[in-house]
Motif scaffolding. Sequence first.
Motif, PDB file in Angstrom:
ATOM      1  N   LEU A 159     -76.886 -11.015 -11.959  1.00  0.00           N
ATOM      2  CA  LEU A 159     -76.127 -10.312 -13.145  1.00  0.00           C
ATOM      3  C   LEU A 159     -74.782 -10.686 -13.515  1.00  0.00           C
ATOM      4  O   LEU A 159     -74.281 -10.926 -14.521  1.00  0.00           O
ATOM      5  CB  LEU A 159     -76.491  -8.801 -13.141  1.00  0.00           C
ATOM      6  CG  LEU A 159     -76.092  -8.123 -14.268  1.00  0.00           C
ATOM      7  CD1 LEU A 159     -76.851  -8.661 -15.705  1.00  0.00           C
ATOM      8  CD2 LEU A 159     -76.218  -6.474 -13.956  1.00  0.00           C
ATOM      9  N   VAL A 160     -74.014 -10.342 -12.586  1.00  0.00           N
ATOM     10  CA  VAL A 160     -72.503 -10.532 -12.685  1.00  0.00           C
ATOM     11  C   VAL A 160     -72.269 -11.994 -12.976  1.00  0.00           C
ATOM     12  O   VAL A 160     -71.144 -12.131 -13.553  1.00  0.00           O
ATOM     13  CB  VAL A 160     -71.595  -9.769 -11.744  1.00  0.00           C
ATOM     14  CG1 VAL A 160     -71.629  -8.256 -11.842  1.00  0.00           C
ATOM     15  CG2 VAL A 160     -71.831 -10.427 -10.100  1.00  0.00           C
ATOM     16  N   ALA A 209     -78.966  -6.251  -4.173  1.00  0.00           N
ATOM     17  CA  ALA A 209     -77.706  -6.977  -4.338  1.00  0.00           C
ATOM     18  C   ALA A 209     -77.529  -8.521  -4.629  1.00  0.00           C
ATOM     19  O   ALA A 209     -76.721  -8.656  -5.681  1.00  0.00           O
ATOM     20  CB  ALA A 209     -77.054  -7.063  -2.921  1.00  0.00           C
ATOM     21  N   GLN A 210     -78.499  -9.108  -4.466  1.00  0.00           N
ATOM     22  CA  GLN A 210     -78.721 -10.468  -5.020  1.00  0.00           C
ATOM     23  C   GLN A 210     -79.122 -10.420  -6.508  1.00  0.00           C
ATOM     24  O   GLN A 210     -78.217 -11.266  -7.393  1.00  0.00           O
ATOM     25  CB  GLN A 210     -80.040 -11.353  -4.345  1.00  0.00           C
ATOM     26  CG  GLN A 210     -80.120 -12.735  -4.865  1.00  0.00           C
ATOM     27  CD  GLN A 210     -79.016 -13.639  -4.772  1.00  0.00           C
ATOM     28  OE1 GLN A 210     -78.161 -13.431  -3.549  1.00  0.00           O
ATOM     29  NE2 GLN A 210     -78.728 -14.392  -5.395  1.00  0.00           N
ATOM     30  N   ASN A 236     -78.650  -2.658 -27.714  1.00  0.00           N
ATOM     31  CA  ASN A 236     -78.888  -2.962 -26.060  1.00  0.00           C
ATOM     32  C   ASN A 236     -79.930  -1.977 -25.745  1.00  0.00           C
ATOM     33  O   ASN A 236     -79.427  -0.639 -25.303  1.00  0.00           O
ATOM     34  CB  ASN A 236     -77.552  -2.823 -25.338  1.00  0.00           C
ATOM     35  CG  ASN A 236     -77.956  -3.363 -23.906  1.00  0.00           C
ATOM     36  OD1 ASN A 236     -79.348  -3.427 -23.536  1.00  0.00           O
ATOM     37  ND2 ASN A 236     -77.115  -3.505 -23.072  1.00  0.00           N
ATOM     38  N   LEU A 260     -78.025  -8.040  -8.616  1.00  0.00           N
ATOM     39  CA  LEU A 260     -76.626  -7.671  -9.302  1.00  0.00           C
ATOM     40  C   LEU A 260     -75.792  -9.009  -9.176  1.00  0.00           C
ATOM     41  O   LEU A 260     -75.025  -8.975 -10.301  1.00  0.00           O
ATOM     42  CB  LEU A 260     -76.248  -6.578  -8.312  1.00  0.00           C
ATOM     43  CG  LEU A 260     -76.813  -5.137  -8.596  1.00  0.00           C
ATOM     44  CD1 LEU A 260     -76.102  -4.006  -7.789  1.00  0.00           C
ATOM     45  CD2 LEU A 260     -77.010  -4.768 -10.029  1.00  0.00           C
ATOM     46  N   TYR A 261     -75.909  -9.484  -8.036  1.00  0.00           N
ATOM     47  CA  TYR A 261     -74.947 -10.887  -8.089  1.00  0.00           C
ATOM     48  C   TYR A 261     -75.199 -11.727  -9.151  1.00  0.00           C
ATOM     49  O   TYR A 261     -74.331 -12.128  -9.824  1.00  0.00           O
ATOM     50  CB  TYR A 261     -74.924 -11.366  -6.587  1.00  0.00           C
ATOM     51  CG  TYR A 261     -74.476 -12.876  -6.696  1.00  0.00           C
ATOM     52  CD1 TYR A 261     -73.246 -13.025  -6.604  1.00  0.00           C
ATOM     53  CD2 TYR A 261     -74.988 -13.918  -6.817  1.00  0.00           C
ATOM     54  CE1 TYR A 261     -72.360 -14.165  -6.722  1.00  0.00           C
ATOM     55  CE2 TYR A 261     -74.666 -15.366  -6.850  1.00  0.00           C
ATOM     56  CZ  TYR A 261     -73.258 -15.437  -6.779  1.00  0.00           C
ATOM     57  OH  TYR A 261     -72.320 -16.604  -6.944  1.00  0.00           O
ATOM     58  N   LYS A 264     -74.242 -13.979 -14.400  1.00  0.00           N
ATOM     59  CA  LYS A 264     -74.557 -14.410 -15.965  1.00  0.00           C
ATOM     60  C   LYS A 264     -73.576 -13.501 -16.870  1.00  0.00           C
ATOM     61  O   LYS A 264     -73.045 -14.408 -17.809  1.00  0.00           O
ATOM     62  CB  LYS A 264     -75.761 -13.531 -15.986  1.00  0.00           C
ATOM     63  CG  LYS A 264     -76.665 -13.949 -17.371  1.00  0.00           C
ATOM     64  CD  LYS A 264     -77.988 -13.289 -17.523  1.00  0.00           C
ATOM     65  CE  LYS A 264     -77.794 -12.077 -18.213  1.00  0.00           C
ATOM     66  NZ  LYS A 264     -78.943 -11.341 -18.240  1.00  0.00           N
ATOM     67  N   LEU A 265     -72.863 -12.616 -16.530  1.00  0.00           N
ATOM     68  CA  LEU A 265     -71.883 -11.838 -17.396  1.00  0.00           C
ATOM     69  C   LEU A 265     -70.506 -12.678 -17.259  1.00  0.00           C
ATOM     70  O   LEU A 265     -69.689 -12.027 -17.683  1.00  0.00           O
ATOM     71  CB  LEU A 265     -71.661 -10.328 -17.244  1.00  0.00           C
ATOM     72  CG  LEU A 265     -72.880  -9.824 -17.584  1.00  0.00           C
ATOM     73  CD1 LEU A 265     -72.978  -8.191 -17.090  1.00  0.00           C
ATOM     74  CD2 LEU A 265     -73.319  -9.779 -19.160  1.00  0.00           C
ATOM     75  N   LYS A 266     -70.455 -13.619 -16.458  1.00  0.00           N
ATOM     76  CA  LYS A 266     -69.074 -14.423 -16.299  1.00  0.00           C
ATOM     77  C   LYS A 266     -67.968 -13.727 -15.749  1.00  0.00           C
ATOM     78  O   LYS A 266     -66.673 -13.683 -16.035  1.00  0.00           O
ATOM     79  CB  LYS A 266     -68.744 -14.996 -17.675  1.00  0.00           C
ATOM     80  CG  LYS A 266     -69.613 -15.929 -18.505  1.00  0.00           C
ATOM     81  CD  LYS A 266     -69.297 -16.310 -19.848  1.00  0.00           C
ATOM     82  CE  LYS A 266     -70.197 -15.870 -20.911  1.00  0.00           C
ATOM     83  NZ  LYS A 266     -69.678 -15.489 -22.217  1.00  0.00           N
ATOM     84  N   MET A 267     -68.465 -12.847 -14.926  1.00  0.00           N
ATOM     85  CA  MET A 267     -67.474 -12.006 -14.331  1.00  0.00           C
ATOM     86  C   MET A 267     -66.793 -12.530 -12.847  1.00  0.00           C
ATOM     87  O   MET A 267     -65.763 -12.089 -12.325  1.00  0.00           O
ATOM     88  CB  MET A 267     -67.793 -10.531 -13.898  1.00  0.00           C
ATOM     89  CG  MET A 267     -68.152  -9.749 -15.421  1.00  0.00           C
ATOM     90  SD  MET A 267     -68.122  -8.190 -15.083  1.00  0.00           S
ATOM     91  CE  MET A 267     -69.620  -8.180 -14.278  1.00  0.00           C
ATOM     92  N   ILE A 268     -67.500 -13.645 -12.548  1.00  0.00           N
ATOM     93  CA  ILE A 268     -66.924 -14.271 -11.395  1.00  0.00           C
ATOM     94  C   ILE A 268     -67.113 -15.813 -11.572  1.00  0.00           C
ATOM     95  O   ILE A 268     -67.534 -16.455 -12.356  1.00  0.00           O
ATOM     96  CB  ILE A 268     -67.952 -13.874  -9.991  1.00  0.00           C
ATOM     97  CG1 ILE A 268     -69.233 -14.284 -10.477  1.00  0.00           C
ATOM     98  CG2 ILE A 268     -67.572 -12.442  -9.412  1.00  0.00           C
ATOM     99  CD1 ILE A 268     -70.329 -14.027  -9.022  1.00  0.00           C
ATOM    100  N   GLU A 284     -82.416  -2.537 -23.659  1.00  0.00           N
ATOM    101  CA  GLU A 284     -83.099  -3.106 -22.628  1.00  0.00           C
ATOM    102  C   GLU A 284     -82.789  -2.195 -21.187  1.00  0.00           C
ATOM    103  O   GLU A 284     -81.808  -1.505 -21.039  1.00  0.00           O
ATOM    104  CB  GLU A 284     -82.552  -4.630 -22.158  1.00  0.00           C
ATOM    105  CG  GLU A 284     -81.018  -4.527 -21.999  1.00  0.00           C
ATOM    106  CD  GLU A 284     -80.366  -5.888 -21.414  1.00  0.00           C
ATOM    107  OE1 GLU A 284     -81.182  -6.962 -21.027  1.00  0.00           O
ATOM    108  OE2 GLU A 284     -79.363  -6.097 -21.662  1.00  0.00           O
TER     109      GLU A 284
END
Lengths: 398, 262
Positions: free
Chosen positions: B255-256, B249-250, B235, B252-253, B258-262, B237
């Motif tokens: 990103l999270v 904030a958008q 990694n 980061l939203y 995409k990482l399947k955290m929500i 990047e």
Amino acid sequence: MGKLVINQNKVTPEIAEKLLKVCPFGAISKEGEKLSISSACKMCKLCVRNGEGAVDFVEEKIVALDKSLWKGICVYADCQGGNIHRVTYELCGKARELASVTNHPIYVLLIGHNIGDCAKKLLHYGVDKVFVYDDEAYHSFRIEPYTAAFCDFIEKVKPSSILVGATDLGRQLAPRVAARCKAGLTADCTVLEMKENTDLVQIRPAFGGNIMAQIISPNTRPQFCTARYKVFTEPKPTEAASGEIVNMEAAKDKLASKVEVLEIHEKPRDIDIAEADVIVAVGRGAQSEAMRAQAAELAELLGGVVACTRPLAESNIFDAKRQIGLSGRTVKPKFIICIGISGAVQFAAGMKSSDCIVAINTDKNAPIFDVAHYCVVGDAAEIVPSLIAKIKEARADV
Amino acid sequence: MKILVCIKQVPGSNNVEVDPVTGVLKRSGIQSKMNPYDLYGIEAALSLTEKYGGSVECITMGPPQAKSIIEEAVCMGAKNGTVLSDRKFAGADVLATAYTISQGIRKCGDFDIIICGKQTTDGDTAQVGAEVAENLNIPNVSNVISIDEIIDGKATVTASLDNNTIKMSVELPCLISMENDINTPRLPSYKVKQSITDDVVKILTFDDFDDKNPDHYGLSGSATQVERIFPPEKNTEKHSVTGSSSEQAQSLYELVSKLKMI
């Protein structure tokens, strides 16, 4: 499958010297003029490639397997206490991708007691059949009855591939079943692909993640693999149910167990930051009570834990168990967001191998940005609440 | 009480690298230390014999050099140990490894409890223990936190099972895979080390086993094949997240999400 044969007549002192060096496992030794290979050999065949004919790999006869007799991609539904573990849905999504290559049906195997509702839920994940073993003997997980049901299913249905969630339960059930079937099993796969000949391509990290290994089981069926939670994407459940529920029954005499469950206690949610997949870390730039509350809320929303830097642990704002760094814990979560942390070397050493690092800091020269993958120069007091609001909004929509 | 602990010699470091061009493993996979997870198993076994009497033996599969970890276990307090070593065992996957160990265990005698560590640091599969239990046709329990009591031919153990802690009673003989960090493994005794004799290590080879079909061992007995090895994507990047606080904030939203955290 094959063995290594040393052609001693082709072994010159130079070749011997070279082979001793080339073997990464120290399995080649020299006794007088002769070379020998010990059981440290991992069959990497580097000696074959580098031996200039001194070492041959001799293929052995393989009893051909009729792969067309094994059809279907099966997901084992991890169901404990009436709850389906979400890794099950993730695997259903993956099974659908894999099945599109071979046009195989998608099966789910569900074992438990009074699990009719769970079976119905699974019909919203694009599966063709849910095979249900519902019996008092499966009330709590005990290895023998679960293995018996699993093997009964394999015998009757003959699925080609079986995906099992790498939960504590899956990690003991899958090997037990695989051993009984004399089948291959690959743990903790991070990538799964399907070949047209129905061979399941299983990729997993080896040597502590320093190497990726691509593994297949070309001559045995079924093919077993386990995958951890949150490795694959959970599909959205479909509005309408599809597929059918098939009730199955294993022979009663196979359901005996030498294990008796005496007590079940729900684990207290402990705070081992080293085990966490998601960490929200706060430093001196975020030590106000308001920011700490924001961090805690964000951690809760992301299913993670709050951790801190050394100054915050030393001033007793946080328990020392939450401290990251050389004098605290080393962490390697999938995601870490560092809020108001400058990023001293001692801190970075404890978290820099995390998969994804986000740093929010007002100082664009903060060293934390050297290790971060996503650098956010800005005011956490504004960004974090806004992020929390967006996540909550998205949750409310579901 | 006869207890057998399954142990393994693993590389001293996991810092192996693959040459990205040739796919060649850079030399460093040499076996050199006891799998650290096994130390908890040895400690658990020794504590049991202190409480109930009996002896602890060890078994490992590996090259002849693996006898050094048997000696280490003896220095900790084990009686003796066996190395299963034969070129015919080379290239074994989980299936063939578990089969070989099961054959070896049968040759070592009868045991009340077989203890394994959670997993090894080189293979990291945590699967061999359960497969050995299957081959020996005995019950197994994984993630055991404590062995609480042994009474009337049964062991009461506490194990972690995902969100729960489970207390159960298991008939002997059984196989137990221990969790990590559940005890403090004792240090090897220097005194024992000084007086250790060769006869504490027994070597068993293919010829000693009951099942003499070579197709059940090593690469031939393995169901899985490693098609290739390659270095993981590093990694490297680096993204700058810019804009107003709300835009940041958008990002980061997204990103999270995409990482399947929500």
